[in-house]
Design an enzyme around this catalytic site. Structure first.
Site, PDB file in Angstrom:
ATOM      1  N   VAL A   8       0.867  -1.173   0.000  1.00 52.00           N
ATOM      2  CA  VAL A   8       0.000   0.000   0.000  1.00 52.00           C
ATOM      3  C   VAL A   8       0.905   1.225   0.000  1.00 52.00           C
ATOM      4  CG1 VAL A   8      -2.041  -1.036   1.077  1.00 52.00           C
ATOM      5  CG2 VAL A   8      -0.246  -0.085   2.523  1.00 52.00           C
ATOM      6  N   SER A   9       0.356   2.360  -0.424  1.00 54.06           N
ATOM      7  CA  SER A   9       1.185   3.551  -0.619  1.00 54.06           C
ATOM      8  C   SER A   9       1.437   4.353   0.650  1.00 54.06           C
ATOM      9  CB  SER A   9       0.542   4.459  -1.666  1.00 54.06           C
ATOM     10  OG  SER A   9       0.461   3.781  -2.891  1.00 54.06           O
ATOM     11  N   THR A  10       0.530   4.311   1.596  1.00 55.66           N
ATOM     12  CA  THR A  10       0.705   5.117   2.804  1.00 55.66           C
ATOM     13  C   THR A  10       0.478   4.273   4.054  1.00 55.66           C
ATOM     14  OG1 THR A  10      -1.617   5.795   2.849  1.00 55.66           O
ATOM     15  CG2 THR A  10      -0.096   7.213   1.631  1.00 55.66           C
TER      16      THR A  10
END
Length: 186
Positions: A8-10
């Site tokens: 996931v990006s964050t």
């Protein structure tokens, strides 16, 4: 051995959906990463790729979890293929151990290569057109014509060297030297 990779990006995003699907697909080991795909380095992905051996399969939930750019994705997939490692994207229906999956993989590679050459061609054409119109490309000059005149005056009247003049103008010696050389051109 099936090895999963979830990303996931964050930090506030959740990996649960990906982890569930990778487990259901039979992954014995799953590498988890919380980092944007736009960064050049993803240490957990690098570790997952290093873990894979001939005959293994890398499984992801979606292609965009593996790589953000088509070029990056193609490089990873070519490396896997060269090492005898399969690849599967659950939601995209790609499985390089099937004829259709290999075809899709090679189509993606061909499209990526075509896209890369198109971008390069357009960029070169745009730069050439800008130069023809007399546009100066690159960073704006740090030192203007007025400052070059002042530098020449200081050099000729006060006999200052380039280092001292550059320090007074707040630029580097090379920047000053280059600007004075360009100003001298007809």
């Amino acid at each position: 051995m099936k090895i999963g990779y979830a990303r996931v990006s964050t930090e506030d995003q959740n990996l649960d959906l990906q982890l569930d699907l990778l487990s259901q697909d039979g992954c014995q080991k799953i590498f988890k990463e919380k980092m944007t795909g736009k960064r050049g380095s993803r240490p957990v992905l690098d570790k997952a790729l290093a873990t894979l051996k001939n005959g293994d399969m890398l499984v992801v939930w979606k292609l965009d979890r593996l790589g953000r750019s088509l070029r990056n994705l193609t490089n990873i997939l070519n490396d896997l293929e060269g090492r005898g490692i399969g690849f599967r994207s659950i939601s995209d229906g790609i499985d390089t151990e099937t004829p259709a999956g290999r075809l899709l993989f090679h189509l993606i590679g061909a499209i990526a290569e075509f896209e890369c050459s198109q971008i390069s061609e357009r960029t070169k054409a745009g730069l050439h057109a800008a130069r023809r119109r007399g546009r100066r490309l690159g960073r704006p000059p740090r030192i203007g014509h007025h400052d070059v005149k002042l530098a020449k005056h200081l050099r000729d009247t006060q006999k200052l060297n380039y280092a001292d003049i550059a320090a007074r103008l707040g630029v580097g010696r090379t920047t000053l030297w280059r600007a004075m050389a360009e100003d001298a051109e007809p």
